[in-house]
Design a protein around this motif. Structure first.
Motif, PDB file in Angstrom:
ATOM      1  N   THR A  22       0.843  -1.197   0.000  1.00  0.00           N
ATOM      2  CA  THR A  22       0.000   0.000   0.000  1.00  0.00           C
ATOM      3  C   THR A  22       0.873   1.240   0.000  1.00  0.00           C
ATOM      4  O   THR A  22       1.810   1.344   0.795  1.00  0.00           O
ATOM      5  CB  THR A  22      -0.913   0.026   1.247  1.00  0.00           C
ATOM      6  N   GLU A  23       0.564   2.176  -0.864  1.00  0.00           N
ATOM      7  CA  GLU A  23       1.357   3.399  -0.964  1.00  0.00           C
ATOM      8  C   GLU A  23       1.077   4.307   0.229  1.00  0.00           C
ATOM      9  O   GLU A  23      -0.070   4.551   0.599  1.00  0.00           O
ATOM     10  CB  GLU A  23       1.029   4.120  -2.271  1.00  0.00           C
ATOM     11  N   LYS A  24       2.136   4.785   0.872  1.00  0.00           N
ATOM     12  CA  LYS A  24       2.027   5.670   2.024  1.00  0.00           C
ATOM     13  C   LYS A  24       3.105   6.739   1.927  1.00  0.00           C
ATOM     14  O   LYS A  24       4.011   6.662   1.094  1.00  0.00           O
ATOM     15  CB  LYS A  24       2.225   4.880   3.327  1.00  0.00           C
ATOM     16  N   GLU A  25       3.004   7.718   2.809  1.00  0.00           N
ATOM     17  CA  GLU A  25       4.052   8.732   2.877  1.00  0.00           C
ATOM     18  C   GLU A  25       5.344   8.095   3.374  1.00  0.00           C
ATOM     19  O   GLU A  25       5.323   7.300   4.320  1.00  0.00           O
ATOM     20  CB  GLU A  25       3.629   9.864   3.817  1.00  0.00           C
ATOM     21  N   VAL A  26       6.455   8.433   2.748  1.00  0.00           N
ATOM     22  CA  VAL A  26       7.740   7.824   3.106  1.00  0.00           C
ATOM     23  C   VAL A  26       8.294   8.458   4.379  1.00  0.00           C
ATOM     24  O   VAL A  26       8.403   9.676   4.499  1.00  0.00           O
ATOM     25  CB  VAL A  26       8.762   7.979   1.952  1.00  0.00           C
ATOM     26  N   GLU A  27       8.660   7.602   5.320  1.00  0.00           N
ATOM     27  CA  GLU A  27       9.318   8.047   6.552  1.00  0.00           C
ATOM     28  C   GLU A  27      10.825   7.959   6.323  1.00  0.00           C
ATOM     29  O   GLU A  27      11.363   6.876   6.082  1.00  0.00           O
ATOM     30  CB  GLU A  27       8.903   7.132   7.710  1.00  0.00           C
ATOM     31  N   GLU A  28      11.524   9.093   6.401  1.00  0.00           N
ATOM     32  CA  GLU A  28      12.966   9.111   6.109  1.00  0.00           C
ATOM     33  C   GLU A  28      13.749   9.612   7.315  1.00  0.00           C
ATOM     34  O   GLU A  28      13.341  10.550   7.997  1.00  0.00           O
ATOM     35  CB  GLU A  28      13.259   9.992   4.891  1.00  0.00           C
ATOM     36  N   SER A  29      14.885   8.963   7.585  1.00  0.00           N
ATOM     37  CA  SER A  29      15.725   9.357   8.713  1.00  0.00           C
ATOM     38  C   SER A  29      17.185   9.082   8.389  1.00  0.00           C
ATOM     39  O   SER A  29      17.517   8.472   7.370  1.00  0.00           O
ATOM     40  CB  SER A  29      15.311   8.605   9.979  1.00  0.00           C
ATOM     41  N   GLU A  30      18.062   9.527   9.279  1.00  0.00           N
ATOM     42  CA  GLU A  30      19.504   9.347   9.102  1.00  0.00           C
ATOM     43  C   GLU A  30      20.078   8.625  10.314  1.00  0.00           C
ATOM     44  O   GLU A  30      19.644   8.840  11.445  1.00  0.00           O
ATOM     45  CB  GLU A  30      20.185  10.707   8.940  1.00  0.00           C
ATOM     46  N   PHE A  31      21.046   7.754  10.052  1.00  0.00           N
ATOM     47  CA  PHE A  31      21.685   7.015  11.141  1.00  0.00           C
ATOM     48  C   PHE A  31      23.196   7.076  10.948  1.00  0.00           C
ATOM     49  O   PHE A  31      23.711   6.772   9.865  1.00  0.00           O
ATOM     50  CB  PHE A  31      21.219   5.559  11.157  1.00  0.00           C
ATOM     51  N   ILE A  32      23.907   7.450  12.001  1.00  0.00           N
ATOM     52  CA  ILE A  32      25.371   7.554  11.957  1.00  0.00           C
ATOM     53  C   ILE A  32      25.979   6.507  12.871  1.00  0.00           C
ATOM     54  O   ILE A  32      25.634   6.422  14.061  1.00  0.00           O
ATOM     55  CB  ILE A  32      25.831   8.965  12.378  1.00  0.00           C
ATOM     56  N   ILE A  33      26.872   5.697  12.322  1.00  0.00           N
ATOM     57  CA  ILE A  33      27.452   4.585  13.080  1.00  0.00           C
ATOM     58  C   ILE A  33      28.545   5.039  14.045  1.00  0.00           C
ATOM     59  O   ILE A  33      28.568   4.635  15.211  1.00  0.00           O
ATOM     60  CB  ILE A  33      28.027   3.523  12.114  1.00  0.00           C
ATOM     61  N   GLU A  34      29.464   5.893  13.583  1.00  0.00           N
ATOM     62  CA  GLU A  34      30.590   6.312  14.417  1.00  0.00           C
ATOM     63  C   GLU A  34      30.655   7.834  14.536  1.00  0.00           C
ATOM     64  O   GLU A  34      30.409   8.547  13.561  1.00  0.00           O
ATOM     65  CB  GLU A  34      31.912   5.808  13.827  1.00  0.00           C
TER      66      GLU A  34
END
Length: 233
Positions: A197-209
């Motif tokens: 089902t098409e929905k609004e995209v949830e976008e985020s950023e993740f930094i490892i170090e």
């Protein structure tokens, strides 16, 4: 080869099977398993991702499949020695010919993505030889439950092509995590999640170090229930 110890389980490893790595840990910690009752992992390797997801969801049942017989045996060992063993099953199976009557609420994979490699050890795990993206996406779209999620971790450079292929198979991007090795660096990996089902995209950023060989607070918080970190002075 030494086992990799987590807080609630241990991963036996082999020189002939793709080992525990950051990609798998991130997938196990970030994939959306909250509401899943039936989970399928495509290409289990050591079984790491399923074990982490089983720790995060105490009621879901898991099926892992792999075309590498040595990986299947290793996963079975790691499943059987874990506290979640009654909910974990794995089979020796080519995903392209996998058939089942049931549908899955979550299909998760750390898929092969190197077109070519000189490494014989990682040939099955890291080449698009036995399973290409089109086959992975097409099959997954048919096995998802109505509200199911298809979740993968892939290199940033091929993210656009993967999303396009998914769309062509009626899978819509609903979540995108941009993973960076270190702050201010380029995105190196993507965790992408799709639904029917098409929905609004949830976008985020993740930094490892936060600096070389120093995990970020974000990574430490994410993995605190899994990793055994040495005490800091």
């Amino acid at each position: 080869m030494k086992p990799f110890k987590f807080k609630q389980f241990e991963i036996q490893q082999s020189k002939d099977v793709f080992r525990v790595g950051t990609d798998g840990v991130l997938m196990g910690a970030l994939a959306n398993v909250i509401n899943a009752e039936k989970v399928l992992e495509v290409g289990t390797g050591t079984g790491l991702i399923s074990l982490m997801l089983a720790q995060r969801n105490s009621s879901a049942e898991f099926l892992g499949i792999d075309i590498n017989e040595e990986a299947v045996n290793l996963t079975r060992l790691n499943f059987e020695n874990s506290p979640f063993y009654v909910r974990l099953k794995n089979i020796y199976q080519d995903f392209k010919s996998f058939e089942t009557e049931g549908k899955f609420d979550l299909i998760v994979s750390n898929p092969p993505y190197f077109e070519e490699s000189d490494s014989e050890k990682d040939k099955l795990a890291r080449q698009t030889v036995e399973l290409n993206f089109q086959q992975l996406i097409s099959k997954s779209s048919k096995l998802l439950s109505e509200n199911g999620i298809f979740s993968v971790i892939i290199p940033f450079e091929i993210g656009g092509d993967f999303v396009k292929l998914a769309y062509e198979n009626q899978l819509f991007l609903i979540r995108k995590i941009n993973i960076k090795g270190i702050g201010n660096s380029k995105t190196k990996r993507l965790i992408l999640e799709f639904s029917l089902t098409e929905k609004e995209v949830e976008e985020s950023e993740f930094i490892i170090e936060k600096s070389p060989r120093q995990y970020s607070d974000q990574y430490l918080e994410l993995t605190k229930e899994f990793h055994v970190f040495k005490n800091r002075n």
